[in-house]
Scaffold this motif. Structure first.
Motif, PDB file in Angstrom:
ATOM      1  N   LEU A 112      11.983 -11.787  -2.030  1.00 55.21           N
ATOM      2  CA  LEU A 112      11.276 -12.933  -1.455  1.00 55.21           C
ATOM      3  C   LEU A 112       9.818 -12.574  -1.218  1.00 55.21           C
ATOM      4  O   LEU A 112       9.468 -11.400  -1.084  1.00 55.21           O
ATOM      5  CB  LEU A 112      11.930 -13.323  -0.134  1.00 55.21           C
ATOM      6  CG  LEU A 112      13.410 -13.670  -0.215  1.00 55.21           C
ATOM      7  CD1 LEU A 112      13.991 -13.843   1.186  1.00 55.21           C
ATOM      8  CD2 LEU A 112      13.616 -14.911  -1.051  1.00 55.21           C
ATOM      9  N   ASP A 113       8.990 -13.589  -1.118  1.00 55.52           N
ATOM     10  CA  ASP A 113       7.577 -13.380  -0.825  1.00 55.52           C
ATOM     11  C   ASP A 113       7.440 -12.622   0.492  1.00 55.52           C
ATOM     12  O   ASP A 113       7.946 -13.060   1.527  1.00 55.52           O
ATOM     13  CB  ASP A 113       6.860 -14.727  -0.729  1.00 55.52           C
ATOM     14  CG  ASP A 113       5.364 -14.550  -0.662  1.00 55.52           C
ATOM     15  OD1 ASP A 113       4.716 -14.716  -1.708  1.00 55.52           O
ATOM     16  OD2 ASP A 113       4.846 -14.243   0.429  1.00 55.52           O
ATOM     17  N   ILE A 114       6.777 -11.496   0.439  1.00 53.73           N
ATOM     18  CA  ILE A 114       6.693 -10.620   1.603  1.00 53.73           C
ATOM     19  C   ILE A 114       5.670 -11.098   2.630  1.00 53.73           C
ATOM     20  O   ILE A 114       5.754 -10.751   3.796  1.00 53.73           O
ATOM     21  CB  ILE A 114       6.391  -9.181   1.143  1.00 53.73           C
ATOM     22  CG1 ILE A 114       6.792  -8.194   2.213  1.00 53.73           C
ATOM     23  CG2 ILE A 114       4.953  -9.023   0.750  1.00 53.73           C
ATOM     24  CD1 ILE A 114       7.069  -6.839   1.694  1.00 53.73           C
ATOM     25  N   MET A 115       4.755 -11.933   2.207  1.00 51.74           N
ATOM     26  CA  MET A 115       3.702 -12.398   3.111  1.00 51.74           C
ATOM     27  C   MET A 115       4.099 -13.680   3.846  1.00 51.74           C
ATOM     28  O   MET A 115       3.867 -13.805   5.031  1.00 51.74           O
ATOM     29  CB  MET A 115       2.423 -12.646   2.324  1.00 51.74           C
ATOM     30  CG  MET A 115       2.029 -11.491   1.471  1.00 51.74           C
ATOM     31  SD  MET A 115       0.651 -10.650   2.134  1.00 51.74           S
ATOM     32  CE  MET A 115       0.434  -9.376   0.926  1.00 51.74           C
ATOM     33  N   TYR A 116       4.666 -14.632   3.126  1.00 51.08           N
ATOM     34  CA  TYR A 116       4.951 -15.950   3.696  1.00 51.08           C
ATOM     35  C   TYR A 116       6.360 -16.440   3.330  1.00 51.08           C
ATOM     36  O   TYR A 116       6.504 -17.529   2.762  1.00 51.08           O
ATOM     37  CB  TYR A 116       3.918 -16.967   3.206  1.00 51.08           C
ATOM     38  CG  TYR A 116       2.495 -16.591   3.507  1.00 51.08           C
ATOM     39  CD1 TYR A 116       1.950 -16.836   4.762  1.00 51.08           C
ATOM     40  CD2 TYR A 116       1.694 -15.978   2.548  1.00 51.08           C
ATOM     41  CE1 TYR A 116       0.634 -16.486   5.042  1.00 51.08           C
ATOM     42  CE2 TYR A 116       0.381 -15.633   2.820  1.00 51.08           C
ATOM     43  CZ  TYR A 116      -0.139 -15.885   4.069  1.00 51.08           C
ATOM     44  OH  TYR A 116      -1.428 -15.540   4.342  1.00 51.08           O
ATOM     45  N   PHE A 168      -1.088  -7.555   9.598  1.00 51.95           N
ATOM     46  CA  PHE A 168      -0.371  -6.383   9.083  1.00 51.95           C
ATOM     47  C   PHE A 168       1.050  -6.309   9.631  1.00 51.95           C
ATOM     48  O   PHE A 168       1.997  -6.046   8.893  1.00 51.95           O
ATOM     49  CB  PHE A 168      -1.153  -5.111   9.461  1.00 51.95           C
ATOM     50  CG  PHE A 168      -0.412  -3.846   9.168  1.00 51.95           C
ATOM     51  CD1 PHE A 168      -0.368  -3.341   7.880  1.00 51.95           C
ATOM     52  CD2 PHE A 168       0.256  -3.161  10.182  1.00 51.95           C
ATOM     53  CE1 PHE A 168       0.323  -2.167   7.610  1.00 51.95           C
ATOM     54  CE2 PHE A 168       0.949  -1.991   9.908  1.00 51.95           C
ATOM     55  CZ  PHE A 168       0.981  -1.490   8.621  1.00 51.95           C
ATOM     56  N   TRP A 169       1.223  -6.540  10.931  1.00 53.01           N
ATOM     57  CA  TRP A 169       2.552  -6.396  11.538  1.00 53.01           C
ATOM     58  C   TRP A 169       3.520  -7.468  11.067  1.00 53.01           C
ATOM     59  O   TRP A 169       4.724  -7.238  10.999  1.00 53.01           O
ATOM     60  CB  TRP A 169       2.459  -6.348  13.064  1.00 53.01           C
ATOM     61  CG  TRP A 169       1.775  -5.087  13.489  1.00 53.01           C
ATOM     62  CD1 TRP A 169       0.536  -4.972  14.056  1.00 53.01           C
ATOM     63  CD2 TRP A 169       2.260  -3.744  13.315  1.00 53.01           C
ATOM     64  NE1 TRP A 169       0.233  -3.649  14.245  1.00 53.01           N
ATOM     65  CE2 TRP A 169       1.268  -2.868  13.801  1.00 53.01           C
ATOM     66  CE3 TRP A 169       3.429  -3.196  12.779  1.00 53.01           C
ATOM     67  CZ2 TRP A 169       1.421  -1.486  13.787  1.00 53.01           C
ATOM     68  CZ3 TRP A 169       3.572  -1.818  12.766  1.00 53.01           C
ATOM     69  CH2 TRP A 169       2.576  -0.986  13.267  1.00 53.01           C
ATOM     70  N   LYS A 170       3.020  -8.638  10.712  1.00 53.00           N
ATOM     71  CA  LYS A 170       3.892  -9.664  10.135  1.00 53.00           C
ATOM     72  C   LYS A 170       4.409  -9.191   8.778  1.00 53.00           C
ATOM     73  O   LYS A 170       5.602  -9.336   8.465  1.00 53.00           O
ATOM     74  CB  LYS A 170       3.149 -10.993   9.980  1.00 53.00           C
ATOM     75  CG  LYS A 170       4.015 -12.066   9.341  1.00 53.00           C
ATOM     76  CD  LYS A 170       3.266 -13.355   9.081  1.00 53.00           C
ATOM     77  CE  LYS A 170       4.194 -14.346   8.394  1.00 53.00           C
ATOM     78  NZ  LYS A 170       3.509 -15.518   7.913  1.00 53.00           N
TER      79      LYS A 170
END
Length: 164
Positions: free
Chosen positions: A71-75, A25-27
């Motif tokens: 941009l991709d928010i996860m990776y 979550f924090w990433k």
């Protein structure tokens, strides 16, 4: 010339329901903050520095991310962009897909001297070759050959030589 993604099946509920089992979550929160800052920063070198430093993206010199690029928010660290590229206004670059029965991850690689038109979407696992031009509003759902001019939804090759 399809997409190169890795598939991860899920057994219960849809894959997005399990999102924080796949990424901390924090990433996601940190990425969200720096991506949102970058979307509005009008100083291109500062924006590139922010993405390199805080999102660990590989970005070549003189590459310009226009206003509102998402941009991709996860990776975001799985996005590589070559030198002297223009990523047009409101373009979305994804490296993840959360589906009903699985999620998929795939790096996005954008070569050197590439022009991505405004309001385009680049899906996970796609490579865009050097000197390619992606027309505005294009859904990039497969690899783009070097020097190609592509456009549309679904994306089609318009020309294989950008100078034609």
């Amino acid at each position: 010339m399809g997409r190169k993604t890795t598939r991860y099946p899920v057994k219960t509920a849809n894959s997005l329901w399990h999102v924080y089992k796949t990424i901390p979550f924090w990433k996601v929160m940190k990425n969200f903050i720096f991506i949102q800052l970058g979307r509005y920063i009008p100083i291109l070198p500062l924006k590139a520095w922010l993405y390199r430093t805080f999102l660990r993206m590989d970005i070549g010199d003189q590459t310009a991310f226009a206003l509102m690029v998402m941009l991709d928010i996860m990776y975001p660290e799985r996005i590589r962009v070559g030198r002297n590229c223009v990523i047009g206004y409101n373009t979305t670059i994804l490296v993840h897909e959360y589906l009903i029965t699985e999620y998929r991850l795939g790096d996005v690689v954008i070569g050197n001297n590439v022009m991505i038109g405004a309001n385009s979407t680049i899906l996970p696992g796609v490579t865009i070759g050097d000197d390619a031009i992606v027309s505005a509003g294009t859904l990039v759902h497969k690899d783009v050959p070097a020097g190609a001019f592509v456009g549309g939804n679904p994306m089609q090759i318009i020309s294989l030589n950008k100078n034609e």
